[in-house]
Design a protein around this motif. Structure first.
Motif, short mmCIF file in Angstrom:
data_model
loop_
_atom_site.label_atom_id
_atom_site.label_comp_id
_atom_site.label_asym_id
_atom_site.label_seq_id
_atom_site.Cartn_x
_atom_site.Cartn_y
_atom_site.Cartn_z
N VAL A 228 -19.17 -5.56 -15.63
CA VAL A 228 -18.07 -4.73 -15.11
C VAL A 228 -17.53 -3.85 -16.23
CG1 VAL A 228 -15.87 -4.75 -13.90
CG2 VAL A 228 -17.41 -6.68 -13.69
N GLN A 229 -17.34 -4.46 -17.39
CA GLN A 229 -16.77 -3.71 -18.52
C GLN A 229 -17.67 -2.53 -18.90
OE1 GLN A 229 -13.69 -5.07 -19.43
NE2 GLN A 229 -14.15 -6.59 -20.95
N ALA A 231 -19.84 -0.99 -16.97
CA ALA A 231 -19.81 0.03 -15.92
C ALA A 231 -18.55 0.86 -16.02
CB ALA A 231 -19.90 -0.64 -14.55
N MET A 232 -17.41 0.19 -16.28
CA MET A 232 -16.14 0.92 -16.33
C MET A 232 -16.06 1.81 -17.56
SD MET A 232 -13.62 -1.95 -14.78
CE MET A 232 -12.21 -0.99 -15.14
N GLU A 235 -18.19 4.77 -16.64
CA GLU A 235 -17.54 5.58 -15.59
C GLU A 235 -16.49 6.52 -16.18
OE1 GLU A 235 -17.40 2.88 -11.56
OE2 GLU A 235 -15.59 3.14 -12.71
N GLN A 236 -15.78 5.99 -17.18
CA GLN A 236 -14.69 6.78 -17.77
C GLN A 236 -15.13 7.56 -19.00
OE1 GLN A 236 -10.74 4.38 -17.56
NE2 GLN A 236 -12.37 2.87 -17.63
N SER B 36 -9.66 -3.14 -17.75
CA SER B 36 -11.04 -3.56 -17.56
C SER B 36 -11.17 -5.07 -17.75
CB SER B 36 -11.99 -2.79 -18.48
OG SER B 36 -11.74 -3.09 -19.82
N LEU B 37 -10.39 -5.63 -18.68
CA LEU B 37 -10.49 -7.08 -18.89
C LEU B 37 -9.88 -7.85 -17.71
CD1 LEU B 37 -11.48 -9.27 -20.77
CD2 LEU B 37 -9.24 -9.30 -21.83
N THR B 39 -9.80 -6.78 -14.74
CA THR B 39 -10.76 -6.62 -13.64
C THR B 39 -11.77 -7.76 -13.66
OG1 THR B 39 -10.58 -4.21 -13.78
CG2 THR B 39 -12.48 -5.08 -12.61
N VAL B 40 -12.21 -8.11 -14.89
CA VAL B 40 -13.19 -9.19 -15.02
C VAL B 40 -12.58 -10.50 -14.51
CG1 VAL B 40 -14.50 -10.59 -16.65
CG2 VAL B 40 -14.36 -8.12 -16.97
N MET B 43 -12.35 -10.39 -10.80
CA MET B 43 -13.68 -10.52 -10.18
C MET B 43 -14.12 -11.97 -10.15
SD MET B 43 -17.35 -9.04 -11.44
CE MET B 43 -17.64 -10.32 -12.65
N LEU B 59 -20.10 -3.09 -9.28
CA LEU B 59 -19.34 -3.34 -10.51
C LEU B 59 -18.81 -2.04 -11.09
CD1 LEU B 59 -21.60 -6.10 -12.11
CD2 LEU B 59 -19.64 -6.36 -10.59
N GLY B 60 -17.74 -1.53 -10.50
CA GLY B 60 -17.13 -0.31 -11.01
C GLY B 60 -15.71 -0.19 -10.50
N ARG B 61 -15.04 0.84 -10.96
CA ARG B 61 -13.62 1.00 -10.62
C ARG B 61 -13.40 1.19 -9.12
NH1 ARG B 61 -10.12 2.72 -14.99
NH2 ARG B 61 -9.00 4.21 -13.70
N PHE B 64 -12.87 -2.10 -7.30
CA PHE B 64 -11.67 -2.86 -7.68
C PHE B 64 -10.40 -2.00 -7.61
CE2 PHE B 64 -15.28 -4.97 -9.48
CZ PHE B 64 -15.03 -6.31 -9.24
#
Lengths: 317, 88
Positions: A228-229, A231-232, A235-236, B36-37, B39-40, B43, B59-61, B64
């Motif tokens: 996830v980290q 990907a984010m 993305e940014q 982002s943390l 979010t983990v 999740m 797995l992206g913004r 979430f």
């Protein structure tokens, strides 16, 4: 000035073989000295000379922005380590310093294990310090709880970083030097810094014959949460790397990066901009050993035979 | 249909700057302080609670970004799980 990189047919070798072959050449020339641990080397005279000269070259470019200049040891406070998310994000890369704090009895117990070839490291206790995983980390705690002046702060840093990732790739060292320029301030100031160095960093590398391409990248976040980290971060577009082929054309190596941290460090250490908002930060970092490896790859192992303009730019004559 | 179950997990794991009751299902969680943390953490809590595993493409913004987006993702994942169970 335009320096064409030399072509290397062996960049087409399978990556593992290519790593070992280049490493073998570097060792045979006395540029790197193996120390019996993958990714940990001594540096020979010419290797060090290139690093020092490239470091000075970056320092001259950095000085155009009149930054403060600070140098930290490759260790930082364990209690500061607790305030960043490194243990969540990169547990497999950390270096934690431990030492012996017991008395006579505990010493004898540890020695017994040592003599018997058993694991004596369990008898150690954590020291007050951690190895520095990125050389800008020790900076932020020194600004904790403070307010930045108008225009923020620019700081030029250089030092060793530790990342536990043993590898045959000579460019993936466990301990290596970075030259960084950090900006803390308003979001726009941090972004301006990142974008300035995206352009300037590419110019600096091209002027020494490294045709580095900036690409959107991610840090090697750990585990499923790390997906996830990553990907984010992509993305940014928070991280760009300057990549050049060293051992592999398919897997080029990052020799530098430009990073926008948002308010990650500002929030962790309560650093405020002059308007009272949480400070944002950005940094550019050049991996000095990786740049040297790329230069020796591009121009050959003998500095004297490097293109004249490269030697001139790096003041190697 | 899952948003009511998701809300307490958001309250517990998302470390937002405001109470979850102040959010609508459409509120932007990142504007509300999701990092982002966190979010983990969210999740992993959702995966455990609903016994699902987010797909890589999720797995992206966007996934979430709001309680509604999360509910839709859970519905999709639960749908697949339920179908597997029926088929099994």
């Amino acid at each position: 000035m335009c320096v064409q990189p030399a072509e290397h047919g062996d960049l087409a070798l399978p990556t593992g073989d290519a790593y070992r072959e280049y490493l073998g050449e570097l060792v045979a020339e006395g540029l790197l000295v193996p120390m019996g641990v993958r990714g940990v080397y001594g540096r020979g005279r010419d290797f060090e000379r290139v690093i020092v000269r490239f470091d000075e070259y970056v320092a001259r470019a950095s000085a155009e922005l009149a930054p403060e200049v600070l140098r930290f040891p490759p260790l930082f406070n364990r209690s500061d380590y607790r305030r960043i998310d490194h243990i969540h994000n990169f547990p497999d890369l950390m270096g934690s310093v431990h030492t012996f704090t017991g008395g006579e009895l505990e010493h004898r117990e540890m020695l017994g294990k040592f003599e018997r070839g058993e694991d004596w490291s369990r008898n150690l206790a954590p020291a007050e310090v951690m190895m520095t995983p990125a050389i800008c980390y020790p900076l932020y705690p020194t600004l904790a709880g403070g307010t930045l002046p108008e225009g923020g702060r620019r700081v030029d840093l250089q030092g060793f970083a530790f990342r536990h990732e043993p590898s045959d790739d000579p460019a993936r060292m466990q301990i290596f030097r970075m030259h960084e320029v950090v900006r803390l301030g308003l979001p726009g100031e941090a972004l301006e810094h990142r974008d300035y160095w995206l352009a300037r960093g590419g110019e600096l590398l091209r002027a020494v014959g490294l045709h580095a391409t900036p690409v959107v990248a991610n840090d090697p976040f750990f585990g499923r949460g790390g997906k996830v980290q990553k990907a984010m971060q992509r993305e940014q577009s928070l991280k760009y790397e300057f990549v050049v082929p060293i051992c592999s054309a398919e897997k080029p190596t990052a020799v530098g990066s430009c990073n926008y941290h948002l308010d990650h460090f500002g929030a962790a250490f309560d650093i405020r901009s002059h308007d009272g908002s949480t400070a944002h930060s950005a940094c550019v970092g050049f991996g000095l050993e990786r740049v040297a490896l790329a230069l020796f790859r591009a121009h050959g192992l003998a500095i004297g035979a490097w293109p004249r303009d490269v030697r001139h730019v790096l003041a190697l004559d | 249909m899952y948003s009511e179950q998701i809300r307490p997990l958001v309250a517990q794991h998302a470390r937002l700057r405001m109470a979850v009751d102040e959010l609508t299902d459409e509120s932007d969680l990142y504007r509300a302080g999701l990092t982002s943390l966190s979010t983990v953490n969210l999740m992993l809590a959702l995966e455990e609670h609903f016994d699902v595993e987010f797909l890589d493409r999720m797995l992206g913004r966007q996934t979430f970004g709001s309680i509604r987006c999360l509910a839709e993702a859970i519905a999709e994942l639960r749908g697949a799980t339920d179908r597997d169970r029926i088929a099994g």
